[in-house]
Motif scaffolding. Structure first.
Motif, PDB file in Angstrom:
ATOM      1  N   SER A  53      64.459  65.237  37.056  1.00  9.69           N
ATOM      2  CA  SER A  53      63.677  64.209  36.386  1.00  9.69           C
ATOM      3  C   SER A  53      64.228  63.997  34.985  1.00  9.69           C
ATOM      4  N   SER A  54      63.879  62.855  34.405  1.00 10.21           N
ATOM      5  CA  SER A  54      64.437  62.499  33.100  1.00 10.21           C
ATOM      6  C   SER A  54      63.951  63.402  31.977  1.00 10.21           C
ATOM      7  N   ASP A  55      62.828  64.108  32.187  1.00  5.78           N
ATOM      8  CA  ASP A  55      62.324  65.036  31.165  1.00  5.78           C
ATOM      9  C   ASP A  55      62.688  66.480  31.458  1.00  5.78           C
ATOM     10  N   SER A  56      63.514  66.725  32.478  1.00 11.49           N
ATOM     11  CA  SER A  56      63.988  68.070  32.852  1.00 11.49           C
ATOM     12  C   SER A  56      62.870  68.994  33.325  1.00 11.49           C
ATOM     13  N   ARG A  57      61.710  68.456  33.681  1.00 12.49           N
ATOM     14  CA  ARG A  57      60.585  69.284  34.115  1.00 12.49           C
ATOM     15  C   ARG A  57      60.567  69.500  35.624  1.00 12.49           C
ATOM     16  N   TRP A  62      63.548  58.197  38.942  1.00 13.46           N
ATOM     17  CA  TRP A  62      62.649  58.644  37.879  1.00 13.46           C
ATOM     18  C   TRP A  62      62.591  57.595  36.771  1.00 13.46           C
ATOM     19  N   ASP A 115      61.128  58.438  31.005  1.00  8.09           N
ATOM     20  CA  ASP A 115      60.432  59.583  30.416  1.00  8.09           C
ATOM     21  C   ASP A 115      60.031  60.622  31.452  1.00  8.09           C
ATOM     22  N   GLY A 116      60.318  60.393  32.739  1.00 12.08           N
ATOM     23  CA  GLY A 116      60.026  61.358  33.791  1.00 12.08           C
ATOM     24  C   GLY A 116      58.591  61.403  34.247  1.00 12.08           C
ATOM     25  N   SER A 117      57.713  60.570  33.664  1.00  9.57           N
ATOM     26  CA  SER A 117      56.295  60.637  34.019  1.00  9.57           C
ATOM     27  C   SER A 117      55.938  59.804  35.238  1.00  9.57           C
ATOM     28  N   ASN A 175      68.320  67.740  29.589  1.00 12.04           N
ATOM     29  CA  ASN A 175      68.469  68.434  28.301  1.00 12.04           C
ATOM     30  C   ASN A 175      69.763  69.238  28.217  1.00 12.04           C
TER      31      ASN A 175
END
Length: 438
Positions: free
Chosen positions: A50-54, A90, A93-95, A340
């Protein structure tokens, strides 16, 4: 990046529009199955961050019998978000995520929950700010808000002959969010037709053809917005040539046959794998020279654009942006770099046939597995647990579970609390199991 690969029915914008009525009605993301534990029975492959690495999305199972799943980086149970051949995008912001399942587009939260059907389509792309999703519905370009509301058709109309069938698809946002590149296809009656890459502002202004009219697909902007890479089907085989063209339509340069390419996040470098020679190549867009990394496939750029990973003969390698300093990182396939830059996800095996998703840092240390562990652990709910074709160790938790381990291998099963039913071999060692069939 390739968008909209969902099976033999979807090959062009025109065929996608024609197939939508017959296929999309039955295509829907599968709901989460918290009471179904199938760790290890199917291989996990093709990880994507995902774009937020989560979170990590991955494919579980064979390509034609697969389902798309999402798991938190810290492991836990995967969430099943779609069944069959699917593609996930994604948001920046990954949300949020867009799920292209069959010929239907869905929007969902970043963990795959609360899916909402948008419509029948075969390709999509998020705007750079993540507020809008561009997609093709019924062969025409639309945008929808990130929450699934405000669906509207874009005022982009390519001039077409009066008797021609036409369709638009494969939208790609420019980095500044003002312009879309897309594929326009048209065909005279009883002909296959042709397709070209066009660009237009989102309000329909400044419409112009970018590529030659033949069989173009999959346009992608360079990070600085000065160039567009696309694939041009050669008309004689199942392969396409990589092309890079300036945003004004000049200096169209052709490279090797490929089916996969990706821009470096910064600068004007582009990596692709050659279908013919099975090599990874790095090219500085607009120039003739290429750097070959010898045998390899599936290149993945680091977020700073200074390094990339790729696979070679079942091993993951890492190199700098121009292919120097190549070193073996780990045994595995399909590496994917986190946003990240701290971790690399890949598909790897351990404990026999248990192929799962692993994480490793760029230095090659701190490796850990996040799916398909060497042991299978149930949940407190009523689980259905299926072992692998190897020697399994299964630990069932509370709940009335059904467990299958009949595979002519020696397995170890601890049933735990609850009333459990086990279908096993005579070789298997069972503990605490109430109902056993051997």
């Amino acid at each position: 990046m390739r968008r909209g690969e969902f099976g033999a029915c979807v090959t062009t914008a025109l065929t996608a529009a024609a197939c939508a009525l017959t296929l999309a009605a039955t295509a829907r993301p599968a709901p989460a199955r918290p009471n179904l534990v199938i760790q290890g029975y199917y291989p996990d492959q093709v990880p994507s961050w995902s774009s937020d690495s989560r979170r990590i999305a991955f494919v579980r199972g064979a390509i034609d019998l697969a389902w798309l799943a999402v798991i938190d980086r810290g492991a836990g149970q995967p969430r099943r978000v779609a069944a069959g051949r699917s593609w996930l995008l994604w948001s920046p912001d990954g949300s949020r995520m867009a799920i292209l399942n069959g010929l239907t587009v869905w929007l969902a939260n970043g963990d795959g929950s609360q899916p909402k059907r948008v419509g029948n389509g075969s390709s999509a792309d998020w705007s750079p700010d993540g507020r809008l999703l561009a997609l093709d519905l019924g062969g025409r370009l639309h945008v929808v808000k990130r929450d699934g509301s405000g669906l509207r058709r874009l005022p982009i109309d390519v001039p077409t002959c009066p008797t021609c069938r036409s369709a638009e698809g494969h939208p790609a946002w420019s980095p500044n969010g003002h312009t879309l590149a897309f594929v326009h296809e048209e065909a005279e009656p009883a002909t296959k037709g042709s397709a070209a890459v066009w660009v237009a502002d989102v309000d329909g202004q400044n419409l112009r053809r970018l590529s030659e009219t033949f069989n173009a697909e999959d346009p992608e902007w360079s990070p600085d917005g000065t160039k567009v890479a696309y694939l041009l089907y050669d008309g004689f085989s199942d392969y396409s040539y990589l092309h890079v063209i300036d945003a004004d339509g000049s200096h169209d340069r052709r490279y090797r046959l490929t089916g996969n390419f990706s821009w470096a996040p910064r600068g004007n470098l582009l990596a692709y794998d050659s279908l013919g020679r099975k090599h990874v190549y790095i090219v500085r867009a607009g120039r003739a020279g290429v750097v070959g990394l010898k045998a390899g496939a599936s290149p993945s750029w680091a977020p700073d654009g200074r390094r990339l990973t790729f696979q070679r003969r079942g091993l993951v390698y890492i190199a700098d942006a121009v292919g120097r300093g190549q070193r073996r990182l780990v045994r595995g396939t399909r590496p994917s770099w986190s946003a990240n830059g701290r971790l690399i996800a890949y598909a790897g095996t351990k404990c026999g046939p248990h192929q799962g998703i692993h994480l490793i840092n760029p230095a090659g240390t701190q490796r850990r597995r996040v799916t398909n562990f060497c042991f299978i652990v149930g949940s407190p709910a009523n689980d259905r647990i299926r072992g692998t074709v190897g020697n399994d160790r299964i630990i069932a938790a509370a709940g009335n579970d059904r467990i299958w381990v009949r595979d002519d291998r020696r397995d170890v099963v601890n049933c735990g609390a609850g009333l459990d039913r086990v279908i096993a071999d005579r070789l298997d060692r069972l503990t605490g199991c109430e109902d056993v069939e051997r």
